[in-house]
Motif scaffolding. Structure first.
Motif, PDB file in Angstrom:
ATOM      1  N   SER A  22       0.802  -1.235   0.000  1.00 29.20           N
ATOM      2  CA  SER A  22       0.000   0.000   0.000  1.00 29.20           C
ATOM      3  C   SER A  22       0.828   1.275   0.000  1.00 29.20           C
ATOM      4  N   SER A  64      -1.876  -4.124  -3.300  1.00 26.62           N
ATOM      5  CA  SER A  64      -2.596  -3.512  -2.180  1.00 26.62           C
ATOM      6  C   SER A  64      -2.903  -2.075  -2.560  1.00 26.62           C
ATOM      7  N   GLY A  65      -3.505  -1.357  -1.653  1.00 28.62           N
ATOM      8  CA  GLY A  65      -3.703   0.067  -1.870  1.00 28.62           C
ATOM      9  C   GLY A  65      -5.158   0.495  -1.889  1.00 28.62           C
ATOM     10  N   ALA A  66      -6.103  -0.476  -1.890  1.00 25.82           N
ATOM     11  CA  ALA A  66      -7.512  -0.104  -1.986  1.00 25.82           C
ATOM     12  C   ALA A  66      -7.952   0.720  -0.773  1.00 25.82           C
ATOM     13  N   ILE A  67      -7.605   0.248   0.420  1.00 28.60           N
ATOM     14  CA  ILE A  67      -8.061   0.959   1.622  1.00 28.60           C
ATOM     15  C   ILE A  67      -7.365   2.328   1.711  1.00 28.60           C
ATOM     16  N   ALA A  68      -6.050   2.345   1.472  1.00 26.75           N
ATOM     17  CA  ALA A  68      -5.307   3.612   1.556  1.00 26.75           C
ATOM     18  C   ALA A  68      -5.855   4.622   0.540  1.00 26.75           C
ATOM     19  N   ASN A 148      -6.432  -8.529  -5.650  1.00 25.01           N
ATOM     20  CA  ASN A 148      -6.436  -7.963  -4.303  1.00 25.01           C
ATOM     21  C   ASN A 148      -7.370  -8.808  -3.453  1.00 25.01           C
ATOM     22  N   GLU A 149      -7.269  -8.641  -2.152  1.00 21.55           N
ATOM     23  CA  GLU A 149      -8.244  -9.289  -1.277  1.00 21.55           C
ATOM     24  C   GLU A 149      -9.588  -8.596  -1.486  1.00 21.55           C
ATOM     25  N   ASP A 151     -11.708  -7.023   0.051  1.00 26.02           N
ATOM     26  CA  ASP A 151     -11.839  -6.396   1.377  1.00 26.02           C
ATOM     27  C   ASP A 151     -13.257  -5.985   1.723  1.00 26.02           C
ATOM     28  N   ASP A 162      -3.475 -10.117   5.189  1.00 26.00           N
ATOM     29  CA  ASP A 162      -2.559  -9.157   4.574  1.00 26.00           C
ATOM     30  C   ASP A 162      -2.203  -9.673   3.189  1.00 26.00           C
ATOM     31  N   ASN A 163      -1.733  -8.759   2.357  1.00 26.20           N
ATOM     32  CA  ASN A 163      -1.497  -9.144   0.974  1.00 26.20           C
ATOM     33  C   ASN A 163      -0.187  -9.912   0.762  1.00 26.20           C
ATOM     34  N   GLY A 224      -0.357  -0.230   5.176  1.00 24.45           N
ATOM     35  CA  GLY A 224      -0.612  -1.616   4.821  1.00 24.45           C
ATOM     36  C   GLY A 224      -0.786  -2.432   6.082  1.00 24.45           C
ATOM     37  N   LYS A 225      -0.999  -3.743   5.901  1.00 17.00           N
ATOM     38  CA  LYS A 225      -1.220  -4.592   7.055  1.00 17.00           C
ATOM     39  C   LYS A 225       0.036  -5.370   7.434  1.00 17.00           C
ATOM     40  N   GLY A 226       0.910  -5.604   6.469  1.00 18.08           N
ATOM     41  CA  GLY A 226       2.043  -6.477   6.740  1.00 18.08           C
ATOM     42  C   GLY A 226       3.227  -5.717   7.279  1.00 18.08           C
TER      43      GLY A 226
HETATM   44  N1  GLU Z   1      -6.078  -5.443   0.724  1.00 16.13           N
HETATM   45  C1  GLU Z   1      -5.642  -4.258   1.386  1.00 16.13           C
HETATM   46  C2  GLU Z   1      -5.817  -3.034   0.484  1.00 16.13           C
HETATM   47  O1  GLU Z   1      -5.853  -3.159  -0.714  1.00 16.13           O
HETATM   48  C3  GLU Z   1      -4.194  -4.293   1.785  1.00 16.13           C
HETATM   49  C4  GLU Z   1      -3.761  -5.360   2.699  1.00 16.13           C
HETATM   50  C5  GLU Z   1      -2.287  -5.219   3.041  1.00 16.13           C
HETATM   51  O2  GLU Z   1      -1.798  -4.098   3.143  1.00 16.13           O
HETATM   52  O3  GLU Z   1      -1.590  -6.218   3.187  1.00 16.13           O
HETATM   53  O4  GLU Z   1      -5.889  -1.963   0.986  1.00 16.13           O
END
Ligand code: GLU
Length: 384
Positions: A22, A64-68, A148-149, A151, A162-163, A224-226
């Protein structure tokens, strides 16, 4: 580092999973970094088109990056704690993320596809096989899957978390040769370089090396989560299907092209373990199990050292609520999971069969199916 190892690993790699985090994708949360994404897309195109060492490769992107990005678009300055707020942010941000990959990949002459997964999709055998076929079909057609997950719909029970984990499970799903984790750090150090002046950079290690977790500490980013630890665990998981992992700085100029030209960049975690059969790897990749069976020391010895099936005679306790066909854990007398496999009997039946010989099954249950609780063909030893 021994550059021969690196050039062999990357020179021979045909199927590659690339994971970007992210903070890189969204330029530390400032918003989608078009230049960075365009640059990875340019390099991915070079790999797919065979411009790197004359070898056409298949590439999957886990981004990743969807939530951010969603937080940025919604004007939120700190990461919310409520699950629904995070899910809403992901839904908003994923639009922009997919759109940007689509635009930048198509500028490079490549088609792309959005694939959103939950762990439940991979834990279910049928959906797992479907996902595998779809991804193979996309790759055959030279389409870049951007994964992506999912989410927006995940709950604790069905998420990867986490991704890095998602990247590893995708590498196992498609039986990739290499997992590339691009992050905001150069790779792994023996200790935290911000705190310890004696910290040295790890150029190469075996993914199975138990000291890696200690070196990784817990450092993560707020976006990010990781952290480094999830990358180490991801490398261990990916090694199960024979994939080596490299952890490298995503802003390193031409990082992908140089890696696959054989240059040693970042930390390479090699898969020295024997490649697991795909079905056994699928079981090993279950993040949550429905139940477990404790066995006596004799059964541990037979399963672990002699490759035998799990027989009911060696079972001492049954936990959880599982059905026939579910993946369940097999635990030693100390409660430590050392193997897992597909249950031939549901938990309510297994409880009645503890300590019993197969010739007694009919008398106990009124019927009898297989003579063992878990057949050795459906059993995987962990930590090998
Ligand atoms: N799936 C989450 C996203 O796109 C990120 C998860 C992660 O940072 O590992 O925001």
């Amino acid at each position: 580092m021994n550059s021969t190892d690196s050039s062999t690993t990357f020179g021979k790699a045909r199927k590659i999973v690339i994971k970007v985090g992210s903070s890189l994708v969204t330029n530390e949360g400032k918003g989608l970094d078009r230049n960075a994404i365009a640059d990875w897309c340019r390099q991915m195109a070079a790999l797919v088109h065979g411009d790197v060492q004359g070898t056409p490769r298949e590439v999957i992107m886990v981004s990743s990056g969807a939530i951010a990005e969603g937080m940025k678009r919604l004007g939120w300055t700190s990461r919310p704690h409520e699950i629904h707020a995070l899910q809403a942010a992901a839904a908003v941000g994923q639009m922009g993320l997919a759109q940007m990959y689509e635009t930048e990949l198509s500028a490079m002459g490549l088609a792309s596809a959005q694939v959103l997964l939950t762990h439940a999709d991979l834990a279910d055998r049928e959906r797992y096989l479907n996902a595998r076929s779809t991804l193979s079909t996309l790759l055959e057609h030279k389409v870049i899957p951007v994964i992506n997950e999912n989410d927006t719909v995940v709950t604790d029970e069905i998420k990867f978390g986490d991704n890095d984990t998602l990247g590893a499970l995708v590498a196992n799903l498609v039986e990739a040769d290499v997992l590339v984790i691009l992050t905001d750090q150069k790779g792994l150090y023996s200790a935290d370089p911000r705190k310890d002046p004696n910290a040295t950079f790890i150029h190469e290690a075996k993914a199975s090396d138990p000291s890696l977790e200690e070196m990784a500490g817990g450092a993560g980013s707020s976006l990010g989560k990781g952290g480094m630890i999830t990358k180490i665990i991801a490398a261990k998981r990916a090694a199960g299907s024979g994939a080596s992992t490299v952890i490298a700085w995503g802003r390193e100029p031409d990082v992908l092209i140089r890696l696959f030209s054989g240059e040693a960049i970042g930390t390479l975690l090699t898969a020295s373990t024997q490649k697991q059969q795909a079905k056994k790897q699928w079981m090993a990749d279950h993040l949550q199990l429905r139940g477990s069976i404790c066995v006596d020391a004799g059964a541990v010895q037979k399963i672990q050292n002699q490759g035998k099936s799990l027989l009911c005679i060696g079972m001492t306790a049954v936990q959880g609520d599982f059905a026939r066909g579910d993946v369940i854990a097999i635990c030693s007398p100390s409660g430590q999971e050392f193997a897992r496999g597909l249950a031939n009997y549901a938990s309510f039946e297994a409880k009645l069969l503890c300590g019993k010989l197969s010739q007694d099954f009919e008398a106990v249950l009124g019927y009898s199916a297989e003579p063992e609780m878990i057949h050795r063909d459906n059993l995987v030893l962990l930590g090998r």
